[in-house]
Motif scaffolding. Structure first.
Motif, short mmCIF file in Angstrom:
data_model
loop_
_atom_site.label_atom_id
_atom_site.label_comp_id
_atom_site.label_asym_id
_atom_site.label_seq_id
_atom_site.Cartn_x
_atom_site.Cartn_y
_atom_site.Cartn_z
N ARG A 32 -92.03 83.82 8.40
CA ARG A 32 -90.80 83.51 7.67
C ARG A 32 -89.84 84.69 7.70
O ARG A 32 -88.64 84.54 7.88
N ALA A 33 -90.37 85.90 7.54
CA ALA A 33 -89.52 87.09 7.54
C ALA A 33 -88.93 87.36 8.93
O ALA A 33 -87.77 87.76 9.05
N LEU A 34 -89.71 87.15 9.97
CA LEU A 34 -89.22 87.41 11.33
C LEU A 34 -88.08 86.47 11.72
O LEU A 34 -87.14 86.88 12.40
N GLY A 35 -88.16 85.23 11.30
CA GLY A 35 -87.20 84.24 11.77
C GLY A 35 -86.05 83.95 10.84
O GLY A 35 -85.17 83.15 11.19
N GLU A 36 -86.03 84.55 9.66
CA GLU A 36 -84.96 84.26 8.70
C GLU A 36 -83.61 84.70 9.25
O GLU A 36 -83.48 85.78 9.82
N THR A 37 -82.59 83.88 9.02
CA THR A 37 -81.29 84.12 9.63
C THR A 37 -80.18 84.34 8.62
O THR A 37 -79.62 85.43 8.51
N MET A 38 -79.85 83.31 7.84
CA MET A 38 -78.63 83.35 7.04
C MET A 38 -78.67 84.41 5.96
O MET A 38 -77.68 85.15 5.76
N ALA A 39 -79.77 84.50 5.22
CA ALA A 39 -79.84 85.49 4.15
C ALA A 39 -79.70 86.90 4.69
O ALA A 39 -79.01 87.75 4.11
N VAL A 40 -80.34 87.17 5.82
CA VAL A 40 -80.27 88.50 6.43
C VAL A 40 -78.86 88.77 6.95
O VAL A 40 -78.33 89.88 6.81
N THR A 41 -78.21 87.77 7.52
CA THR A 41 -76.88 87.94 8.08
C THR A 41 -75.88 88.39 7.01
O THR A 41 -74.97 89.18 7.29
N PHE A 42 -76.05 87.92 5.79
CA PHE A 42 -75.13 88.28 4.72
C PHE A 42 -75.21 89.75 4.33
O PHE A 42 -74.20 90.35 3.98
N VAL A 43 -76.41 90.35 4.37
CA VAL A 43 -76.60 91.64 3.72
C VAL A 43 -76.99 92.77 4.66
O VAL A 43 -77.06 93.92 4.22
N THR A 87 -80.60 92.05 13.16
CA THR A 87 -81.86 91.46 13.61
C THR A 87 -81.58 90.49 14.75
O THR A 87 -80.42 90.17 15.03
N ILE A 88 -82.63 90.03 15.37
CA ILE A 88 -82.45 89.11 16.49
C ILE A 88 -81.79 87.81 16.04
O ILE A 88 -80.81 87.34 16.63
N SER A 89 -82.31 87.24 14.97
CA SER A 89 -81.76 85.97 14.49
C SER A 89 -80.35 86.13 13.97
O SER A 89 -79.49 85.25 14.19
N ALA A 90 -80.06 87.24 13.30
CA ALA A 90 -78.70 87.47 12.79
C ALA A 90 -77.71 87.65 13.93
O ALA A 90 -76.57 87.18 13.86
N SER A 91 -78.11 88.34 14.98
CA SER A 91 -77.23 88.53 16.13
C SER A 91 -76.89 87.19 16.79
O SER A 91 -75.73 86.94 17.14
N ILE A 92 -77.88 86.36 16.95
CA ILE A 92 -77.65 85.05 17.57
C ILE A 92 -76.71 84.21 16.71
O ILE A 92 -75.77 83.58 17.20
N ALA A 93 -76.98 84.19 15.40
CA ALA A 93 -76.16 83.37 14.50
C ALA A 93 -74.72 83.87 14.43
O ALA A 93 -73.78 83.07 14.35
N ASN A 94 -74.52 85.17 14.47
CA ASN A 94 -73.18 85.74 14.35
C ASN A 94 -72.33 85.54 15.59
O ASN A 94 -71.12 85.32 15.50
N GLU A 95 -72.94 85.62 16.76
CA GLU A 95 -72.15 85.77 17.98
C GLU A 95 -72.24 84.60 18.96
O GLU A 95 -71.49 84.57 19.93
N ILE A 142 -78.21 80.79 -0.27
CA ILE A 142 -78.01 81.18 -1.67
C ILE A 142 -78.58 82.58 -1.90
O ILE A 142 -77.97 83.42 -2.58
N TYR A 143 -79.75 82.85 -1.33
CA TYR A 143 -80.31 84.20 -1.41
C TYR A 143 -79.36 85.21 -0.78
O TYR A 143 -79.16 86.32 -1.30
N GLY A 144 -78.76 84.84 0.35
CA GLY A 144 -77.84 85.75 1.02
C GLY A 144 -76.60 86.03 0.19
O GLY A 144 -76.16 87.18 0.08
N MET A 145 -76.03 85.00 -0.42
CA MET A 145 -74.85 85.19 -1.25
C MET A 145 -75.17 86.02 -2.49
O MET A 145 -74.40 86.90 -2.88
#
Length: 319
Positions: free
Chosen positions: A236-247, A264-272, A125-128
């Motif tokens: 929490r900031a280092l590992g956050e994924t979905m909100a960061v991936t959106f923006v 970020t590391i977590s966004a790259s993993i989640a995306n690909e 929700i934060y990401g959207m």
């Protein structure tokens, strides 16, 4: 005598079982941590063997040619986390001081309830909200003015230059700052309220202002807990994924500008990860997971060392 002996034996047996059970639970947590790390290392072994230490220093990310590097993802993770802490920590401390020391009655309860509600909002929700509301606002009203203001200042121009896209590293850091505020402030509120009232009353009695009481009485009393609370927010900031991936824009290009897209590391993993094929592509993503795991452990380790230094200094001052 037999009954008394039986009761004592039963109590000792109960204590023995309870202590060993709790010890087993503690070791279970440690073993789970080791198992996670070992499984990540084994799964990322092809990338570790193919790229070695160069993986940390390269910003290349070319799935077609099988050339991968983690520098851009590591840089984006650290930059967004620093931005989040730089913005979120002062706000969290201010909120905690207001609720625990200044506000009274319904105002304090209302603000505390809102903070708790913020902690319960899903990260997506934060990401959207960041993508649909915050990013356009920054693109139209904030980033152009900042870029124009620092146009002739070389260092700041590199830091805040680039087109006003709205999405990017700064936006991701701002979203993370909003997300870590309830985690840090909630723990700080409980810590500030745990300070014995007699200490604060004594400080007020000798003429200290409210700011002096907070700075010289409350903060020193809870400083160990404050550091732990800040580390909680940083984790929490280092590992956050979905909100960061959106923006964040999900760009693998290394950049020094906070307004440019990154990853970020977590966004790259989640995306690909779902589309990763072959031998090196998924292994490289898993190696990113190993790096994030080690990075989090190092930061927490430095925090523990810092606490130990504080303890030694305080013990030396008492002596």
């Amino acid at each position: 005598m037999t009954f008394v002996f039986f009761c004592k034996w039963r109590l000792k047996l109960g204590d023995l079982v309870f202590s060993n059970l709790t010890k087993a639970f503690s070791w279970l947590a440690f073993l789970l941590l080791i198992c996670v790390l070992l499984s990540l290392i084994v799964a990322s072994a092809p990338a570790l063997h193919a790229f070695g230490f160069h993986f940390l220093l390269s910003d290349s990310w070319d799935p077609v040619n099988g050339d991968f590097g983690a520098l851009s993802a590591i840089s984006g993770t650290l930059m967004t986390s620093v931005i989040a802490m730089f913005i979120g920590v002062p706000l969290s401390v201010g909120i905690a001081v207001f609720i625990s020391e200044i506000s009274q009655g319904k105002i304090s309860k209302t603000v505390r309830t809102l903070i708790d509600l913020m902690a319960g909002i899903p990260s997506i929700i934060y990401g959207m909200w960041g993508l649909l509301v915050l990013a356009p606002f920054l693109s139209n009203y904030v980033q152009p003015q900042i870029s124009d203001a620092v146009e002739n200042i070389p260092i700041l121009e590199d830091l805040f230059g680039g087109p006003p896209l709205g999405i990017g590293i700064f936006t991701a850091g701002l979203i993370l700052a909003i997300m870590i505020i309830p985690y840090i402030s909630s723990t700080l509120i409980d810590m500030f309220r745990s300070v014995p009232p007699v200490l604060k009353e004594a400080a007020y009695g000798i003429g200290a202002t409210r700011f002096e009481v907070v700075r010289k009485v409350i903060f020193p009393y809870v400083r160990k807990g404050m550091i732990g609370s800040l580390m909680l927010g940083l984790g929490r900031a280092l590992g956050e994924t979905m909100a960061v991936t959106f923006v964040i824009g999900n760009s693998k290009q290394l950049t020094s500008s906070l307004f440019m897209p990154g990853t970020t590391i977590s966004a790259s993993i989640a995306n690909e990860f779902n589309e990763a094929t072959g031998r090196l592509y998924p292994a490289s993503l898993l190696e990113l997971g190993v790096i994030l795991f080690v990075l989090s452990c190092l930061i927490l380790g430095f925090a523990r060392l810092f606490l130990l230094r504080i303890n030694k200094k305080s013990e030396g001052a008492k002596i």
